[in-house]
Motif scaffolding. Structure first.
Motif, PDB file in Angstrom:
ATOM      1  N   PRO B 109       0.886  -1.210   0.038  1.00 27.19           N
ATOM      2  CA  PRO B 109      -0.001   0.022  -0.021  1.00 27.19           C
ATOM      3  C   PRO B 109       0.816   1.259   0.070  1.00 27.19           C
ATOM      4  O   PRO B 109       0.586   2.263  -0.606  1.00 27.19           O
ATOM      5  N   ARG B 111       3.707   1.686  -1.364  1.00 33.11           N
ATOM      6  CA  ARG B 111       4.406   1.990  -2.905  1.00 33.11           C
ATOM      7  C   ARG B 111       3.302   2.179  -3.804  1.00 33.11           C
ATOM      8  O   ARG B 111       3.701   2.921  -4.586  1.00 33.11           O
ATOM      9  N   TYR B 112       2.076   1.928  -3.420  1.00 33.68           N
ATOM     10  CA  TYR B 112       0.968   2.080  -4.564  1.00 33.68           C
ATOM     11  C   TYR B 112       0.533   3.413  -4.264  1.00 33.68           C
ATOM     12  O   TYR B 112       0.372   4.110  -5.404  1.00 33.68           O
ATOM     13  N   HIS B 113       0.380   4.039  -2.994  1.00 38.18           N
ATOM     14  CA  HIS B 113      -0.304   5.318  -2.839  1.00 38.18           C
ATOM     15  C   HIS B 113       0.797   6.338  -2.742  1.00 38.18           C
ATOM     16  O   HIS B 113       0.587   7.519  -2.791  1.00 38.18           O
TER      17      HIS B 113
END
Lengths: 290, 255
Positions: B109, B111-113
């Motif tokens: 989460p 890295r993604y956000h």
């Protein structure tokens, strides 16, 4: 009656609402839905965030493309050899030796190459993908992604589709190349061994020339277009049936089998449509030339 | 300030000939930086209620507010709830991504956000969370290779990665031994005190409320009871509440 329908629509509106819902909930509606959502996800990709999705795409290409290569190569060699040896037993007797290239282009490059490759990938990679996504559903991993604010279409489906399509284009091209080249040399070996049964002569230059002469510009489009469509169908069917699993582990094997069967059916239908389109275009071109 | 407020929530599931009502007229308030436990027999809809709040399910009717802002029905989905309202969910089975190592599960989460965050900062942040959950030694393990207690901690670590304002936890102590249970409760208390997170827990283990100084509500036949502290709750004259307390204390005696 759903609340929204009751509140917002008159009888005619309600009819269209219901038809719309029927379409959305049908198999074709859901399949197209997942394909278009993935295309949307691909084009709305955040370049900075691409690292996460790129990793998934690479993993899919590796699994679909590289690991499936030995199997694809084996089937391609068998198909190429069989086609050439079967043609050798019949065509020289009928005086059709000049059409050898046409036969190889029609059977291997236009029809069986892309379709057989797609069938193999549907059976191998499509089933594995359906099982993977189905298990993720059972274990609430897909729900977990959503509760982390990660769209499963962007994280799971789109990379699988892009990777699958990319791998299938490469595999399909390799399949046709291996079937034509390696098939030729194996068949040539068979001619040497079974001289009494196989009458024709196999000359590489003549064989290659006749194939190249038979290739149309549209064939090069189809070499990319067919695997692209088949790859999208295989991965979207796998993800659709995988995602449709609820919380029961017994649904996973059912989703795998449905994914493979529906992939086969949609591949055959798509191949028919694409081949007919090719054929109609080919006939029109010939009429214009004449 | 109320972190979560539910008004007249109804939820039913389609049955083979009709629909089965799971939740009828649910009203609930969760105050900021507080702990609220939902007790109830199995099958009464505790997990369903959490899933409704998290946006994994859609209510038939009613209103859901996060920090006073209504989550409209057409926007009430898990992606929105997680991103806009900063709600995190800890699943009963942990639901760790099976093909990612413990480190990557927690890093996902982040890295993604936060794609701009340099990888060394991501590493530092993940290691800090893993250390606080006492699972840093498992960072290179896949989820299947670690114990259930450790998986539960990793799931909480992952839920905390984006620093949520609200934490929804489904049976966080089930299947844990006494030592793991104690340390898990200490971690939950830390989140409440240090990060001012509001915590809603669906559980059979009602002692959690006492140990975390939170309140309990009982879910029975689709209706919620009034929130009460543990000492008042156990004195309730209601038969189903007495049964719940009895079962809960039996389970705790076993532990």
């Amino acid at each position: 009656m759903p609340l929204e329908e009751k509140q917002h629509y008159n009888p005619l509106g309600r009819l269209f609402y219901r038809l719309g819902r029927l379409w959305i909930n049908s198999y074709v509606g859901k399949l197209l839905g997942i394909i278009f959502k993935s295309i949307g996800a691909l084009f709305s990709i955040d370049r900075k965030r691409f690292r996460t999705e790129f990793r998934q795409i690479v993993m899919q290409v590796f699994f679909t493309g590289i690991e499936a290569l030995p199997l694809i190569a084996l089937i391609a060699i068998v198909l190429g050899t069989l086609t050439i040896t079967q043609a050798l037993t019949v065509m020289p007797k009928m005086g059709f030796t000049d059409f050898f290239g046409n036969l190889m282009v029609i059977i291997i490059i236009r029809e069986l190459g892309p379709v057989l490759t797609a069938f193999l990938i549907a059976g191998r990679t499509g089933s594995a993908l359906a099982a993977y996504v189905g298990n993720m559903r059972v274990e609430s991993e897909v729900d977990a992604l959503e509760t982390m604010g990660i769209d499963p279409i962007k994280y799971l489906v789109m990379p699988a589709m892009v990777g699958g399509i990319f791998a299938l284009i490469i595999l399909s091209t390799l399949f046709s190349t291996i079937a034509i080249v390696v098939g030729f040399f194996v068949a040539k070996g068979l001619v040497v061994v079974m001289q009494s049964m196989l009458e024709g002569k196999l000359m590489w230059d003549h064989y290659l020339d006749s194939i190249l002469m038979s290739l149309q510009a549209m064939d090069f489009v189809m070499i990319v277009l067919k695997p692209l469509v088949f790859g999208a169908l295989i991965t979207s069917n796998a993800c659709l049936f995988g995602m449709s699993v609820e919380k029961d582990i017994r649904e996973v094997p059912k989703s795998i089998s449905r994914s493979v069967v529906y992939s086969f059916i949609t591949i055959i239908i798509a191949n028919l449509i694409l081949s007919l389109a090719y054929f109609v275009g080919y006939i029109q071109t010939i009429s214009t030339v004449i | 300030m109320e972190s979560i407020s539910l008004r007249n929530i109804k939820y039913s599931i389609p049955d083979w000939k009709d629909s089965k009502v799971i939740l009828k007229d649910i009203n609930l308030q969760l105050q900021q930086s507080s702990v609220l436990c939902i007790g109830g027999q199995s099958g009464q809809g505790k997990s369903t209620l959490l899933r409704l709040i998290a946006g994994l399910l859609q209510p038939d009717s009613g209103q859901i507010f996060f920090s006073g802002i209504e989550s409209k029905l057409h926007e009430h989905n898990a992606l929105n709830i997680a991103l806009v309202h900063k709600v995190a969910f800890v699943f009963q089975n942990s639901a760790l991504i099976s093909n990612l190592k413990v480190f990557d599960n927690v890093a996902l989460p982040i890295r993604y956000h936060h794609p701009d965050l340099p990888s060394n900062e991501v590493t530092d942040r993940v290691m800090q969370i893993l250390e606080s959950m006492m699972v840093d030694e498992y960072k290179d393990f896949f989820p299947y290779a670690i114990s259930m207690g450790a998986q539960r901690r990793v799931a909480i670590a992952r839920a905390l990665a984006l620093e949520p304002r609200i934490l929804l936890m489904d049976e966080p102590t089930s299947g844990l031994d006494a030592k793991n249970r104690r340390s898990l409760l200490a971690l939950i208390e830390n989140q409440r005190v240090l990060r001012h997170a509001s915590i809603l827990i669906a559980t059979h283990d009602l002692r959690i409320a006492q140990e975390l100084n939170g309140q309990i509500i009982a879910l029975h036949k689709g209706v919620l009871s009034e929130p009460q502290f543990y000492d008042d709750f156990v004195e309730s004259p209601e038969g189903y509440i007495r049964d719940l307390v009895y079962e809960s204390s039996e389970n705790n005696d076993i532990l």
